[in-house]
Design a protein around this motif. Structure first.
Motif, short mmCIF file in Angstrom:
data_model
loop_
_atom_site.label_atom_id
_atom_site.label_comp_id
_atom_site.label_asym_id
_atom_site.label_seq_id
_atom_site.Cartn_x
_atom_site.Cartn_y
_atom_site.Cartn_z
N HIS A 50 0.84 -1.19 0.00
CA HIS A 50 0.00 0.00 0.00
C HIS A 50 0.87 1.25 0.00
N SER A 51 0.25 2.42 0.03
CA SER A 51 0.97 3.69 0.07
C SER A 51 0.40 4.54 1.20
N ALA A 52 1.21 5.42 1.76
CA ALA A 52 0.76 6.27 2.86
C ALA A 52 1.45 7.62 2.79
N CYS A 53 0.76 8.64 3.27
CA CYS A 53 1.37 9.97 3.39
C CYS A 53 0.74 10.70 4.57
N ALA A 54 1.48 11.66 5.11
CA ALA A 54 1.02 12.43 6.27
C ALA A 54 1.06 13.92 5.96
N PHE A 55 0.11 14.65 6.56
CA PHE A 55 -0.01 16.08 6.35
C PHE A 55 0.45 16.84 7.60
N ASP A 56 0.69 18.14 7.44
CA ASP A 56 1.18 18.95 8.55
C ASP A 56 0.20 18.97 9.72
N ASP A 57 -1.10 18.80 9.44
CA ASP A 57 -2.09 18.81 10.53
C ASP A 57 -2.20 17.45 11.23
N GLY A 58 -1.36 16.49 10.83
CA GLY A 58 -1.36 15.19 11.48
C GLY A 58 -2.18 14.12 10.79
N ARG A 59 -2.97 14.50 9.79
CA ARG A 59 -3.75 13.50 9.06
C ARG A 59 -2.83 12.51 8.35
N VAL A 60 -3.25 11.26 8.31
CA VAL A 60 -2.52 10.23 7.57
C VAL A 60 -3.49 9.56 6.61
N VAL A 61 -3.09 9.46 5.35
CA VAL A 61 -3.91 8.81 4.32
C VAL A 61 -3.19 7.56 3.84
N VAL A 62 -3.92 6.45 3.78
CA VAL A 62 -3.40 5.17 3.29
C VAL A 62 -4.23 4.77 2.08
N VAL A 63 -3.58 4.38 1.00
CA VAL A 63 -4.30 4.04 -0.23
C VAL A 63 -3.79 2.74 -0.84
N GLY A 64 -4.70 2.04 -1.52
CA GLY A 64 -4.34 0.89 -2.32
C GLY A 64 -3.73 -0.26 -1.54
N GLY A 65 -2.95 -1.07 -2.25
CA GLY A 65 -2.36 -2.25 -1.66
C GLY A 65 -3.22 -3.48 -1.91
N VAL A 66 -2.90 -4.56 -1.25
CA VAL A 66 -3.67 -5.80 -1.36
C VAL A 66 -3.92 -6.35 0.04
N PHE A 67 -5.00 -7.13 0.16
CA PHE A 67 -5.36 -7.75 1.43
C PHE A 67 -5.00 -9.22 1.50
N SER A 68 -4.89 -9.90 0.34
CA SER A 68 -4.70 -11.34 0.30
C SER A 68 -3.35 -11.74 0.88
N ALA A 69 -3.34 -12.83 1.63
CA ALA A 69 -2.09 -13.37 2.15
C ALA A 69 -1.38 -14.22 1.12
N ASN A 70 -2.08 -14.57 0.03
CA ASN A 70 -1.51 -15.40 -1.03
C ASN A 70 -1.17 -14.52 -2.22
N ASP A 71 0.13 -14.34 -2.48
CA ASP A 71 0.56 -13.43 -3.54
C ASP A 71 -0.04 -13.81 -4.90
N GLU A 72 -0.22 -15.10 -5.14
CA GLU A 72 -0.73 -15.53 -6.44
C GLU A 72 -2.18 -15.13 -6.63
N GLU A 73 -2.91 -14.89 -5.54
CA GLU A 73 -4.31 -14.52 -5.62
C GLU A 73 -4.52 -13.04 -5.26
N ALA A 74 -3.44 -12.34 -5.03
CA ALA A 74 -3.55 -10.96 -4.57
C ALA A 74 -4.13 -10.07 -5.67
N ILE A 75 -5.11 -9.26 -5.29
CA ILE A 75 -5.73 -8.31 -6.21
C ILE A 75 -5.63 -6.93 -5.60
N ALA A 76 -5.10 -5.99 -6.36
CA ALA A 76 -4.95 -4.63 -5.84
C ALA A 76 -6.31 -4.02 -5.56
N THR A 77 -6.37 -3.16 -4.55
CA THR A 77 -7.62 -2.53 -4.16
C THR A 77 -7.62 -1.05 -4.54
N ARG A 78 -8.82 -0.48 -4.65
CA ARG A 78 -8.99 0.95 -4.90
C ARG A 78 -9.27 1.70 -3.61
N THR A 79 -9.36 1.01 -2.49
CA THR A 79 -9.81 1.64 -1.26
C THR A 79 -8.77 2.59 -0.67
#
Length: 277
Positions: free
Chosen positions: A28-57
C-alpha cells in the motif's frame, strides 16, 4: 495491520497511540499532512501473492480519532504505488501496479477528502518508484520497475503550475523499491532498492533541485529493499526493508554525512514495504 510510532525525543517505538488498520494491508501507500492526518491508499489484502488483487480503497486517520475512516475509492486499483501529501492539502498517488499492467496514471484526492480526480500521467509507467514533494511544491519521481525494461534509472518532475511532467537527469544507479524523502537541505534522498542485477543496495543518492544533479550518499549498515524512509530534524530515518531478516533501523545525519543505528520497533518485527509518515 499494526502501526508503530517513533518518539524522536527518546528514540523509542510504541504502538497504540495510532490505531491499527481495519485489515492487514501490504504493498500500500501512505502519506502524512502537517495537521497530522494520515492517508493510506491501495495495496492488497490477500495473504496469497498468487491470488492478490490490488484494491482501490483509501483510509484516513485524524489525530485523536479512535479508528480509521474510509475515503472514496480511487478510480484505479493500485499496489506498489506512491502517495504524497501536496502543500495544498491534496493527496497525490502516482504509478503502481493495477490489474495486469504497470501504471503511469496519476490521481489526486481533494483536500476535503470528497473524491479523486485524474492528473496528467507520468512519462513512464512505474511501480515501486521513489517519489517526494519538493519544498517548492513540485513532485519528483525516480526509478521504479517496469517488466518490459526492468529496474529504472530515469527521473521526472511534475510542476503544479503547468500540470505537466518533464524529464530530469537520470540517477547514477537503477533503483526499484528505494526509500525516498526530502532532506533538511532541500535535496531529495533516494536510498536502497534493487539495482540493475536485482540485488538489494546499501547506498543512496541525493538530487539537488537547484543544480539539477545527483550526488552519492554514504552506504547504510545493510542493504535495504522497500524500506520506509522519512525526513526528521537533521536528516532521515530508514526503517526495515529486508524480508528474511530483522535489520536495524538507521538515522542519517546530513550535517556529518553519517548513519547511526536506532532501536528496533517495540515488537521488533521484520517490515518490507513499510511506510514512515
Amino acid at each position: 495491520a499494526g502501526v508503530e510510532v517513533l518518539d524522536l525525543s527518546t528514540l523509542r517505538w510504541s504502538s497504540g497511540s495510532v490505531p491499527a488498520l481495519p485489515q492487514r494491508r501490504k504493498w500500500h501507500s501512505a502519506c502524512a499532512f502537517d495537521d497530522g492526518r494520515v492517508v493510506v491508499v491501495g495495496g492488497v489484502f490477500s495473504a496469497n501473492d498468487e491470488e492478490a488483487i490490488a484494491t482501490r480503497t483509501a483510509l484516513q486517520w485524524v489525530p485523536g480519532a479512535a479508528g480509521w475512516t474510509p475515503l472514496p475509492d480511487m478510480a484505479q486499483q493500485r499496489s506498489s504505488a506512491v502517495a504524497m501529501a501536496l502543500p495544498d492539502g491534496r493527496a497525490m498517488v502516482v504509478g503502481g501496479f493495477g490489474g495486469a499492467q504497470q501504471l503511469a496514471w496519476v490521481e489526486v484526492l481533494a483536500a476535503d477528502g470528497s473524491g479523486w480526480s485524474a492528473l496528467a500521467p507520468m512519462g513512464a509507467a512505474r511501480n515501486l518508484a521513489a517519489a517526494a514533494v519538493l519544498p517548492c511544491g513540485k513532485v519528483l519521481v525516480a526509478g521504479g520497475h517496469n517488466p518490459g525494461v526492468g529496474c529504472l534509472q530515469t527521473a521526472e518532475l511534475w510542476d503544479p503550475a503547468t500540470g505537466a511532467w518533464s524529464d530530469l537527469p537520470p540517477m547514477a544507479e537503477k533503483r526499484s523499491g528505494a526509500g525516498c524523502c526530502v532532506l533538511p537541505s532541500g535535496r531529495v534522498a533516494v536510498v536502497g532498492g534493487l539495482g540493475s542485477d536485482y540485488q538489494a543496495l546499501d547506498d543512496g543518492e541525493a538530487f539537488d533541485p537547484v543544480a539539477r544533479t545527483w550526488h552519492p550518499l554514504p552506504p547504510m549498515a545493510c542493504c535495504r529493499y522497500m524500506p520506509g524512509a522519512a525526513a526528521v530534524a537533521g536528516g532521515l530515518v530508514a526503517v526495515g526493508g529486508i524480508d528474511d531478516v530483522t535489520v536495524p533501523n538507521e538515522l542519517y545525519d546530513e550535517a556529518s554525512g553519517r548513519w547511526f543505528e536506532l532501536p528496533l520497533g517495540e515488537v521488533a518485527e521484520q517490515r518490507v514495504f513499510a511506510h514512515v509518515a
